[in-house]
Write an enzyme that holds these catalytic residues in place. Structure first.
Site, PDB file in Angstrom:
ATOM      1  N   LYS A  39       0.823  -1.213   0.000  1.00  8.57           N
ATOM      2  CA  LYS A  39       0.000   0.000   0.000  1.00  8.57           C
ATOM      3  C   LYS A  39       0.854   1.259   0.000  1.00  8.57           C
ATOM      4  O   LYS A  39       0.445   2.281  -0.541  1.00  8.57           O
ATOM      5  CB  LYS A  39      -0.961   0.004   1.194  1.00  8.57           C
ATOM      6  CG  LYS A  39      -2.106  -0.971   1.002  1.00  8.57           C
ATOM      7  CD  LYS A  39      -3.423  -0.405   1.503  1.00  8.57           C
ATOM      8  CE  LYS A  39      -4.569  -1.300   1.096  1.00  8.57           C
ATOM      9  NZ  LYS A  39      -5.787  -1.083   1.866  1.00  8.57           N
ATOM     10  N   LYS A  68      -4.174 -10.649  -7.028  1.00 13.31           N
ATOM     11  CA  LYS A  68      -5.453 -10.764  -6.305  1.00 13.31           C
ATOM     12  C   LYS A  68      -6.521  -9.881  -6.954  1.00 13.31           C
ATOM     13  O   LYS A  68      -6.213  -8.771  -7.382  1.00 13.31           O
ATOM     14  CB  LYS A  68      -5.193 -10.299  -4.859  1.00 13.31           C
ATOM     15  CG  LYS A  68      -6.356 -10.391  -3.938  1.00 13.31           C
ATOM     16  CD  LYS A  68      -6.006  -9.791  -2.567  1.00 13.31           C
ATOM     17  CE  LYS A  68      -6.273  -8.318  -2.528  1.00 13.31           C
ATOM     18  NZ  LYS A  68      -6.309  -7.720  -1.178  1.00 13.31           N
ATOM     19  N   LYS A 108     -10.853  -4.402  -5.399  1.00  9.65           N
ATOM     20  CA  LYS A 108     -11.760  -3.316  -5.776  1.00  9.65           C
ATOM     21  C   LYS A 108     -10.992  -2.034  -6.080  1.00  9.65           C
ATOM     22  O   LYS A 108     -11.531  -1.104  -6.664  1.00  9.65           O
ATOM     23  CB  LYS A 108     -12.836  -3.098  -4.713  1.00  9.65           C
ATOM     24  CG  LYS A 108     -12.340  -2.900  -3.296  1.00  9.65           C
ATOM     25  CD  LYS A 108     -13.473  -3.044  -2.269  1.00  9.65           C
ATOM     26  CE  LYS A 108     -12.897  -3.087  -0.865  1.00  9.65           C
ATOM     27  NZ  LYS A 108     -13.456  -3.965   0.065  1.00  9.65           N
TER      28      LYS A 108
HETATM   29  P1  TYM Z   1     -10.934  -5.928   2.977  1.00  7.57           P
HETATM   30  O1  TYM Z   1     -11.986  -4.878   3.137  1.00  7.57           O
HETATM   31  O2  TYM Z   1      -9.781  -5.632   2.084  1.00  7.57           O
HETATM   32  O3  TYM Z   1     -11.582  -7.276   2.504  1.00  7.57           O
HETATM   33  C1  TYM Z   1     -12.703  -7.863   3.163  1.00  7.57           C
HETATM   34  C2  TYM Z   1     -12.568  -9.367   3.150  1.00  7.57           C
HETATM   35  O4  TYM Z   1     -12.509  -9.839   1.792  1.00  7.57           O
HETATM   36  C3  TYM Z   1     -11.376 -10.714   1.650  1.00  7.57           C
HETATM   37  N1  TYM Z   1     -10.857 -10.573   0.268  1.00  7.57           N
HETATM   38  C4  TYM Z   1     -10.685 -11.601  -0.581  1.00  7.57           C
HETATM   39  N2  TYM Z   1     -10.903 -12.913  -0.454  1.00  7.57           N
HETATM   40  C5  TYM Z   1     -10.642 -13.701  -1.524  1.00  7.57           C
HETATM   41  N3  TYM Z   1     -10.168 -13.240  -2.724  1.00  7.57           N
HETATM   42  C6  TYM Z   1      -9.932 -11.911  -2.896  1.00  7.57           C
HETATM   43  N4  TYM Z   1      -9.474 -11.463  -4.064  1.00  7.57           N
HETATM   44  C7  TYM Z   1     -10.184 -11.020  -1.787  1.00  7.57           C
HETATM   45  N5  TYM Z   1     -10.072  -9.681  -1.608  1.00  7.57           N
HETATM   46  C8  TYM Z   1     -10.479  -9.430  -0.347  1.00  7.57           C
HETATM   47  C9  TYM Z   1     -10.367 -10.218   2.690  1.00  7.57           C
HETATM   48  O5  TYM Z   1      -9.445 -11.225   3.033  1.00  7.57           O
HETATM   49  C10 TYM Z   1     -11.285  -9.856   3.850  1.00  7.57           C
HETATM   50  O6  TYM Z   1     -11.598 -11.003   4.615  1.00  7.57           O
HETATM   51  N6  TYM Z   1      -8.179  -5.492   7.144  1.00  7.57           N
HETATM   52  C11 TYM Z   1      -9.432  -6.020   6.606  1.00  7.57           C
HETATM   53  C12 TYM Z   1     -10.653  -5.486   7.327  1.00  7.57           C
HETATM   54  C13 TYM Z   1     -10.643  -5.691   8.808  1.00  7.57           C
HETATM   55  C14 TYM Z   1     -10.772  -6.926   9.497  1.00  7.57           C
HETATM   56  C15 TYM Z   1     -10.733  -6.608  10.893  1.00  7.57           C
HETATM   57  C16 TYM Z   1     -10.927  -8.260   9.059  1.00  7.57           C
HETATM   58  C17 TYM Z   1     -10.534  -4.705   9.727  1.00  7.57           C
HETATM   59  N7  TYM Z   1     -10.590  -5.264  10.977  1.00  7.57           N
HETATM   60  C18 TYM Z   1     -10.858  -7.603  11.863  1.00  7.57           C
HETATM   61  C19 TYM Z   1     -11.035  -9.258  10.046  1.00  7.57           C
HETATM   62  C20 TYM Z   1     -10.983  -8.928  11.426  1.00  7.57           C
HETATM   63  C21 TYM Z   1      -9.538  -5.623   5.146  1.00  7.57           C
HETATM   64  O7  TYM Z   1      -8.975  -4.649   4.710  1.00  7.57           O
HETATM   65  O8  TYM Z   1     -10.396  -6.375   4.430  1.00  7.57           O
END
Ligand code: TYM
Length: 334
Positions: A115, A197, A200
């Site tokens: 990032k 990956k 979005k």
């Molecule tokens: P975020 O918002 O980037 O993504 C949300 C969830 O989607 C999963 N994900 C994917 N899974 C499979 N293939 C993909 N291409 C893909 N892109 C995203 C992510 O693994 C995630 O589970 N840091 C986290 C948000 C967060 C969080 C937490 C998660 C904040 N606090 C506490 C768990 C527990 C994030 O940025 O997810």
């Protein structure tokens, strides 16, 4: 003896419309387990400001993401559905855990490295300490399991390290959480470059299916997904594009790779892609319809949001107070 129900927690950032990757890697699993466990699911808006957000768009993204949690039928009457910034304990716990995390271990986080390259003009301290805030999210609810995609594995590991360190100093304050990462769908790849990956924030919209894409758009994107020249549907090393489409198909139909290979034996990629597109559309259509219904009922949405924040505050305050007491913060006698 009745055993205590296990607790599950996970959050998603409101940083744009979720992709099929978010849906298959996380959101779909959340709704699959919403009945079985005591769950807390949240919109990680504090995490989202580690990159600049347009205020008007941001507000809408947060309420749309919350409406999506409701549309997924995550049971607001039984589970806790909350917006992170509406529960001040998260920011408080984030700061505390910053002070129990070493600079060196935080520097190893690959998401921070990626990032800070992507947003070279805004490498802020929040982007760096992001995993401590995330650890706070998890530990505040004493979560046993955290359903996430594979990209969050390293953040779960540092969360466990922080929790173990804190417990080592003060006794058993936090439950040590386990990641719940499924074998299939944990890493859905870009449709235009299947070594990356699906994300979005990818500037090329053809690389991802957004969960609100119209059926004809979904079909077009999947039909133009990068594959290979072998013209044989099989799961194998080096066939990243086909492997990715097989994972997607497997997640939405429940079929194994062997069953998929048998279904498409002797057929070309055209037939296969059409079947993947049809299955994805069928899986997303009910969710899209329910989202439309819920997001137009503002009164219901805000009522759920308020109740969710109250429930989240009640549960998380207990852990925060316990941790603060152990550290030695002055607390009033009741
Ligand atoms: P975020 O918002 O980037 O993504 C949300 C969830 O989607 C999963 N994900 C994917 N899974 C499979 N293939 C993909 N291409 C893909 N892109 C995203 C992510 O693994 C995630 O589970 N840091 C986290 C948000 C967060 C969080 C937490 C998660 C904040 N606090 C506490 C768990 C527990 C994030 O940025 O997810």
């Amino acid at each position: 003896m009745e055993t205590k129900q296990k607790r599950v927690l996970s959050l998603i950032q409101p940083s744009g419309i979720p992709t099929l990757g978010n849906y298959l890697g996380a959101l779909k699993n959340w709704s699959d387990i919403a009945d079985e466990y005591e769950c807390a699911f949240g919109v990680a808006d504090l995490h989202a400001i580690t990159v600049r957000q347009d205020p008007q768009k941001f507000r809408k993204q947060v309420s749309d993401m919350y409406a999506l949690l409701l549309a997924l039928d995550l049971k607001p009457e039984k589970n806790i559905l909350f917006v992170q910034s509406q529960v001040p304990t998260h920011a408080q716990m984030g700061w505390i855990l910053d002070c129990y995390t070493q600079f060196g271990e935080m520097s190893r986080m690959t998401q921070f490295k990626d990032k800070s390259k992507q947003h070279a003009d805004n490498v802020n301290v929040g982007l760096f300490s992001y995993p401590a805030l995330m650890a706070g999210d998890i530990l505040l609810y004493q979560a046993d399991y955290v359903p996430v995609g594979a990209d969050q594995k390293q953040h779960l590991e540092i969360c466990r390290d922080i929790a173990n360190r804190f417990n080592g100093l003060y006794g058993d304050v936090f439950t040590i959480p386990e990641p719940l990462i499924r074998d299939t769908g944990a890493r859905i790849m870009s449709l235009t470059d299947p070594t990356k990956k699906m994300s979005k924030s990818d500037p090329n919209p053809k690389s991802y299916v957004s969960i609100f894409d119209e059926p004809n758009v979904i079909a077009k994107k999947i039909r133009s997904a990068v594959t290979d020249s072998e013209a044989c549907v099989r799961y194998a090393e080096g066939k990243d594009g086909v492997n990715n489409l097989m994972s997607i198909y497997s997640c939405v139909t429940g079929l194994t790779n062997e069953q998929i290979e048998a279904e498409f034996a002797g057929k070309g990629y055209g037939d296969f892609k059409n079947a993947v597109a049809d299955a994805v559309i069928a899986s997303l259509e009910p969710l899209q319809a329910e989202f439309k219904r819920v997001s137009s009922d503002r009164a219901y949405l805000e009522q759920c949001m308020k109740e969710g924040a109250e429930k989240a505050m009640y549960v998380s305050s207990k852990t925060l107070n316990k941790a603060m007491k152990k550290i030695g913060f002055y607390q009033f006698k009741k």
